[in-house]
Design an enzyme around this catalytic site. Structure first.
Site, PDB file in Angstrom:
ATOM      1  N   ASP A   8       0.809  -1.221   0.000  1.00  0.00           N
ATOM      2  CA  ASP A   8       0.000   0.000   0.000  1.00  0.00           C
ATOM      3  C   ASP A   8       0.839   1.265   0.000  1.00  0.00           C
ATOM      4  OD1 ASP A   8      -2.585  -0.869  -0.040  1.00  0.00           O
ATOM      5  OD2 ASP A   8      -2.757  -1.036   2.140  1.00  0.00           O
TER       6      ASP A   8
HETATM    7  C1  GLC Z   1      -1.504  -3.773   5.503  1.00  0.00           C
HETATM    8  C2  GLC Z   1      -2.770  -3.857   4.666  1.00  0.00           C
HETATM    9  C3  GLC Z   1      -2.588  -4.698   3.444  1.00  0.00           C
HETATM   10  C4  GLC Z   1      -1.342  -4.325   2.714  1.00  0.00           C
HETATM   11  C5  GLC Z   1      -0.139  -4.336   3.634  1.00  0.00           C
HETATM   12  C6  GLC Z   1       1.114  -3.874   2.950  1.00  0.00           C
HETATM   13  O1  GLC Z   1      -1.308  -4.991   6.153  1.00  0.00           O
HETATM   14  O2  GLC Z   1      -3.845  -4.369   5.406  1.00  0.00           O
HETATM   15  O3  GLC Z   1      -3.692  -4.561   2.591  1.00  0.00           O
HETATM   16  O4  GLC Z   1      -1.176  -5.231   1.672  1.00  0.00           O
HETATM   17  O5  GLC Z   1      -0.380  -3.504   4.726  1.00  0.00           O
HETATM   18  O6  GLC Z   1       1.091  -2.519   2.672  1.00  0.00           O
HETATM   19  C1  GLC Z   2      -0.479   2.619   5.686  1.00  0.00           C
HETATM   20  C2  GLC Z   2       0.252   1.436   6.260  1.00  0.00           C
HETATM   21  C3  GLC Z   2      -0.065   0.176   5.527  1.00  0.00           C
HETATM   22  C4  GLC Z   2      -1.551   0.030   5.432  1.00  0.00           C
HETATM   23  C5  GLC Z   2      -2.171   1.287   4.830  1.00  0.00           C
HETATM   24  C6  GLC Z   2      -3.671   1.197   4.691  1.00  0.00           C
HETATM   25  O1  GLC Z   2      -0.075   2.872   4.401  1.00  0.00           O
HETATM   26  O2  GLC Z   2       1.627   1.625   6.241  1.00  0.00           O
HETATM   27  O3  GLC Z   2       0.512  -0.917   6.170  1.00  0.00           O
HETATM   28  O4  GLC Z   2      -1.848  -1.054   4.622  1.00  0.00           O
HETATM   29  O5  GLC Z   2      -1.852   2.388   5.611  1.00  0.00           O
HETATM   30  O6  GLC Z   2      -4.363   1.812   5.708  1.00  0.00           O
END
Ligand code: GLC
Ligand code: GLC
Length: 811
Positions: free
Chosen positions: A483
């Site tokens: 993300d």
């Molecule tokens: C969080 C989110 C997931 C994402 C991950 C890596 O665990 O829930 O959707 O893939 O971060 O950014």
């Molecule tokens: C932030 C976090 C990630 C998560 C995302 C969604 O980017 O670092 O882990 O998946 O938020 O809320």
């Protein structure tokens, strides 16, 4: 250092020191009604949706930590104490918190009084029960004063914490007999209320927080408890609470049980009122009657335990190492249920107001859960697929209460659609139920746009094919699984969200992670098409998969590992040419799982590079070197300090991808070493460093470049749970579900003599015994099913309702 121990026979973690390095929590509830409970009684309760239907209030990031919850105060002479230690924090003569499968127990004692609390939510019930047992173990008569305490949340947890100009005037309660009813907003649009009851006459109550505590006091110093007398307050506005007061006289050796119930009621609009301004209490009273005796509550507790016996009985191993057995047999499966239920909404790190059910998250969670209750997995698949669009794209999240896509977040995370192929094929492999492919499933929650579920998979597959970039690799969109790799965001404004901002249009940034993912699930799609007789479609699709493999080999290989991405400008990310972020875990995981370029040695080189550059004492970091400055063209990933979260943290979710990659090469020792580095039960002895619960996975452990490597955060709600369960059971222990049976192909540490697994599958019980006489990691010489040798690695579907012996000899 340890703060407790595992009790495997009872499937409990027993905390013996209340001052754990961070609150260690548990989840109560399995379907609609849930509570979070910490080892000191902190936490809260909600119905279905932690944002819109929160029953009790909880203040995140409070000072001190984890202040507020469902508390009991016992006043014994001049001493007041709490069985969960908090809120009074009076030193106890003994303390024990037992977190079990959807229940928590406290056993504590002070000055010759023993208190036991059992908390759980009966199956199918919209209420939490607390059985409080007090026993006088002294030789004198005890005159105790028992106070209960919960603080109501005014339903919408976000509004409750922000909209004080309104909320301080809306709170309303009713009190009748031993029940305190919370009816804020009931008079207008809410057709639901909550109640807190005890199955005994009470000697008083309080419902106004300020009167109970005193305006300037904390939970550890309530006026009413100090005075030893309730004020019988009726809350009007401000902060309504529910506190019962009971005088308990106990002779030496005598004990008494009380059953408290925190319940939730929905009533039809026409049935809301009993009389003018008096709420209809009938449904609440029916709930109370269900559990008003110790026999009834004990029976419900017995049912809950039997329920978990059944669920956990489906996969059970005996490896000779308790730490592994308790992960696979108990805690990892339990956590998979919790992540299935909660997605990323409510934990002690997720506030329950921010995030609904994630499209990618929930699909992945399903692979650790589908064997437990396949019917629920089936329903979930349709809920998720209904938030997809005809072109395969989808909402990134949906709200559990409405099941509608969340337009505030939107879509365009281009990995999302592919995970639907994962969940669907894993569901069919577990159950053999191909019929779900023919079910009509809406697009964009619009029933008039329903198509067979298979069409959703097809749309997912072609969403990648139709969105390729200049190198023939998948366009990343807003981000892929990571993300924080926001390649079209280009944000200079700290008020913008990295998740939803796209300041550069027309980005052609490409993702090697999606490329690997596409090859893995593209192949699955092809296999499924063939299996259901869609040969033309299979052939067509296969061409796209082959083209992707070629594209990765041509433009996705950096010499020693796979690239991570191409950025907006077409520059490489995750290349030796880069100064920082030279190598990333995700593309190594997916491209090695996909076996891309295996003959050319790419898989082996990639995994060796992971070992060399990404592995550390506490697990495999996400990227290396971590970013030390903000790269506007990379987005959020470079905002985190080096070693944390997606910037060089050990993001546990993706470690199993490497474990599975290692099994492609047959390197069982390496795969298992990675497994043990992040498996919580293996970290119990370093709890003071690790900090979070030693019985569940966390999302992130600080990486080698962090200031405190090994310190973990974000426990419980993480895709780590399902992926590690998938990796250990299906790839390392190697008992993999398939359309026509169980494929048995272990990849284990060579020193193992073997292991045993009982696996319920399609109604039959497979008693699998793997022997490893030559001490190898991978390779199956013979498989005997009920004594007769079979000539493949696939153990066929055996007669349901029976036990079957499966003997596997490696060699
Ligand atoms: C969080 C989110 C997931 C994402 C991950 C890596 O665990 O829930 O959707 O893939 O971060 O950014
Ligand atoms: C932030 C976090 C990630 C998560 C995302 C969604 O980017 O670092 O882990 O998946 O938020 O809320």
């Amino acid at each position: 250092m340890k703060y407790g121990h595992f009790d495997d026979a009872n499937r409990e973690y027993v905390i013996t020191n209340p001052q754990t390095p961070y609150p260690w929590i548990n989840y109560l509830g399995n379907e609609d009604f849930f509570s979070l409970t910490s080892n000191t009684g902190g936490g809260y309760t909600f119905y279905k949706d932690a944002k819109f239907r929160r029953l009790t209030r909880y203040r995140y990031n409070n000072v001190p930590i984890d202040d507020g919850g469902k508390y009991f105060y016992i006043k014994d002479g001049d001493t007041t104490w709490s069985p969960g230690w908090k809120p009074m924090k009076t030193p106890l003569d003994s303390y024990e918190c037992r977190h079990g499968m959807s229940y928590t127990k406290f056993n504590s004692s002070k000055n010759g009084v023993e208190a036991q609390i059992l908390q759980f939510i009966p199956l199918g019930f919209w209420g939490e029960l607390q059985k409080v047992s007090l026993k006088n173990t002294s030789s004198e008569t005890k005159k105790l004063k028992l106070f209960s305490f919960v603080e109501w949340c005014l339903w919408n947890a976000e509004d409750d914490m922000t909209n004080f100009q309104r909320n301080f005037s809306t709170g309303e309660v009713e009190i009748q007999d031993s029940t305190i009813y919370h009816k804020t907003e009931f008079k207008e649009r809410r057709n639901h209320y909550a109640f807190y009851n005890v199955n005994a006459p009470i000697d008083g109550y309080d419902t106004d927080r300020e009167s109970f505590l005193g305006l300037y006091n904390g939970f550890d110093n309530p006026d009413v408890v100090n005075d030893g007398a309730p004020k019988n307050t009726v809350a009007h506005g401000w902060s309504p609470i529910a506190s019962h007061y009971i005088e308990v006289e106990l002779q030496p050796g005598e004990s008494r049980d009380f059953i408290f119930m925190l319940g939730y009621v929905e009533v039809a609009p026409e049935d809301k009122w009993e009389s003018k301004a008096v709420i209809n209490k009938k449904p609440a009273k029916e709930m109370m009657a269900k559990f008003d005796t110790v026999e009834k509550i004990d029976a419900a507790y017995g049912e809950l335990r039997a329920y978990w016996d059944r669920l956990l009985g489906k996969i059970n191993i005996d490896s000779g190492d308790d730490r592994l057995d308790r992960m696979v047999n108990i805690w990892n499966q339990y956590q998979c249920m919790v992540t299935f239920n909660m997605s990323r909404s409510a934990s002690f790190f997720e506030s329950g107001i921010g995030r609904g059910m994630g499209f990618r998250d929930s699909n992945q969670d399903l692979i650790g859960f589908v064997h437990q209750i396949p019917e629920r997995a089936r329903e979930r698949i349709f809920d998720i697929a209904s938030t997809q669009f005809e072109d395969g794209s989808c909402y990134h999240q949906y709200q559990p209460l409405t099941k509608k896509g969340n337009s505030a977040i939107g879509g365009d995370f281009n990995d999302d659609p592919l995970w639907l192929i994962l969940s669907t094929t894993e569901y069919i492999k577990e159950t053999g139920d191909f019929s779900l492919l023919d079910e009509m499933v809406p697009f964009d929650n619009d029933a008039s746009r329903a198509k067979p579920h298979f069409d959703h998979l097809k749309a997912s597959f072609y969403h990648v094919v139709n969105n390729l970039g200049p190198h023939g690799l998948p366009l990343i969109g807003r981000a892929d699984w990571n993300d924080c790799l926001n390649l079209n965001c280009f944000s200079e404004d700290p008020n913008e969200s990295f998740q939803t901002t796209g300041n550069k249009k027309g980005s052609t940034a490409e993702s090697l992670m999606i490329a690997g993912l596409f090859v893995v699930y593209g192949k699955e799609y092809v296999k499924l098409c063939k299996r259901i007789g869609k040969d033309v479609e299979a052939q067509e699709a296969e061409k796209h998969v082959d083209a992707m493999i070629e594209a990765v080999k041509k433009d996705g290989w950096d010499g020693d590992w796979y690239l991570r991405a191409y950025d907006y400008y077409g520059k490489k990310i995750g290349s030796n040419e880069n100064e920082e972020g030279k190598i990333f875990i995700e593309s190594q995981g997916w491209c090695t799982m996909a076996g891309i370029g295996q003959e050319e040695g790419m898989v082996e080189k990639s995994l060796n590079a992971v070992k060399e550059h990404l592995d550390c004492e506490y697990g495999i970091v996400l990227n290396s070197p971590a970013f030390t400055k903000y790269y506007i063209e990379y987005g959020e990933i470079s905002t985190y300090p080096a070693g944390y979260k997606e910037n060089g943290g050990i993001f546990c979710h993706n470690n199993p991808w490497i474990m599975i990659g290692e099994t492609v090469l047959g390197r069982g020792d390496q795969a298992y070493e990675y497994y043990t580095k992040i498996a919580p039960s293996f970290l119990e002895d370093i709890s003071e460093l690790h900090r979070v619960e030693p019985y569940v996975y966390c999302q992130m452990i600080a990486g080698k470049e962090a200031s405190k490597p090994g310190e973990a955060k974000n426990s419980w709600l993480s895709g780590t749970a399902s992926w590690n369960f998938f990796a250990i059971t299906q790839y390392i222990l190697g008992v993999k579900t398939d359309y026509d049976g169980l494929v048995i192909d272990p990849c284990i540490p060579s020193k193992w003599d073997g292991f045993k697994m009982t696996r319920e599958y399609r109604g039959a019980t497979y008693n699998i015994e793997v022997q490893n006489p030559e001490h190898i990691s991978k390779g199956v010489k013979r498989i005997l099913v009920n004594g007769s040798e079979i000539d493949s690695k696939i153990v066929p579907i055996l007669e349901a309702g029976k036990e079957h012996s499966v003997q596997v000899i490696m060699g």
